[in-house]
Enzyme design. Sequence first.
Site, PDB file in Angstrom:
ATOM      1  N   HIS A 230       0.856  -1.190   0.000  1.00  0.00           N
ATOM      2  CA  HIS A 230       0.000   0.000   0.000  1.00  0.00           C
ATOM      3  C   HIS A 230       0.891   1.240   0.000  1.00  0.00           C
ATOM      4  CE1 HIS A 230       0.583  -0.580   4.469  1.00  0.00           C
ATOM      5  NE2 HIS A 230       0.874   0.699   4.340  1.00  0.00           N
TER       6      HIS A 230
HETATM    7  P1  TYD Z   1      -2.057  -3.762   7.366  1.00  0.00           P
HETATM    8  O1  TYD Z   1      -2.071  -2.316   7.036  1.00  0.00           O
HETATM    9  O2  TYD Z   1      -2.660  -4.702   6.380  1.00  0.00           O
HETATM   10  O3  TYD Z   1      -0.576  -4.255   7.663  1.00  0.00           O
HETATM   11  P2  TYD Z   1       0.646  -4.265   6.629  1.00  0.00           P
HETATM   12  O4  TYD Z   1       0.278  -3.332   5.545  1.00  0.00           O
HETATM   13  O5  TYD Z   1       1.807  -3.738   7.302  1.00  0.00           O
HETATM   14  O6  TYD Z   1       0.828  -5.657   6.165  1.00  0.00           O
HETATM   15  O7  TYD Z   1      -2.739  -3.944   8.773  1.00  0.00           O
HETATM   16  C1  TYD Z   1      -3.063  -5.199   9.299  1.00  0.00           C
HETATM   17  C2  TYD Z   1      -4.249  -5.048  10.242  1.00  0.00           C
HETATM   18  O8  TYD Z   1      -3.909  -4.241  11.360  1.00  0.00           O
HETATM   19  C3  TYD Z   1      -5.440  -4.400   9.579  1.00  0.00           C
HETATM   20  O9  TYD Z   1      -6.588  -5.109   9.996  1.00  0.00           O
HETATM   21  C4  TYD Z   1      -5.482  -2.997  10.140  1.00  0.00           C
HETATM   22  C5  TYD Z   1      -4.829  -3.156  11.487  1.00  0.00           C
HETATM   23  N1  TYD Z   1      -4.092  -1.954  11.924  1.00  0.00           N
HETATM   24  C6  TYD Z   1      -4.589  -1.200  12.965  1.00  0.00           C
HETATM   25  O10 TYD Z   1      -5.659  -1.483  13.521  1.00  0.00           O
HETATM   26  N2  TYD Z   1      -3.887  -0.120  13.397  1.00  0.00           N
HETATM   27  C7  TYD Z   1      -2.717   0.247  12.815  1.00  0.00           C
HETATM   28  O11 TYD Z   1      -2.085   1.244  13.254  1.00  0.00           O
HETATM   29  C8  TYD Z   1      -2.200  -0.539  11.728  1.00  0.00           C
HETATM   30  C9  TYD Z   1      -0.918  -0.167  11.055  1.00  0.00           C
HETATM   31  C10 TYD Z   1      -2.926  -1.638  11.328  1.00  0.00           C
END
Ligand code: TYD
Length: 141
Positions: free
Chosen positions: A57
């Site tokens: 992302h």
């Molecule tokens: P995600 O953004 O998919 O992680 P990455 O991109 O690093 O692989 O986030 C994974 C999950 O965590 C998603 O359900 C959203 C949640 N999340 C939060 O609740 N708070 C946060 O600050 C972050 C970064 C993620």
Amino acid sequence: MMEKYSVFDCTILELDRHHSDRKGNLSVVENGVNLPFDVKRVYYIYDVPGGESRGAHAHKALEQLIVAASGSFTVTLDDGIHKRNVFLNRPYQGLYVKPGMWRDLADFSSGAVAMVLASEAYQKEDYIRDYNDFLKYKKNH
Ligand code: TYD
């Protein structure tokens, strides 16, 4: 309009290493001292199974410092024109990620911990999760 950054604006910040004889090391990240933004949120990614990747992302406004607090992984940055791979494997180095970068985190070693210091609270609206949407966004920003 927000300033347009390239992957080459994303630099490795070298943190101080405070070494205590036979007692290990300590590194510090402090708002207004060695970080170009103020930290509002910290999260960390761990227990990533071999072969899995994270991220995929971009953020419109958020700035981050990504640290391999333990182990190693590779961050691929993409500004829509250039791509750059940055291998992180030192707890005293942080990758400063400017806004508007598509990022992938991959090749996590066993036991790797990706610690992320972020400039903003969690806001879903700040995310771009579709790569084609990202490319379109970059044409206008
Ligand atoms: P995600 O953004 O998919 O992680 P990455 O991109 O690093 O692989 O986030 C994974 C999950 O965590 C998603 O359900 C959203 C949640 N999340 C939060 O609740 N708070 C946060 O600050 C972050 C970064 C993620």
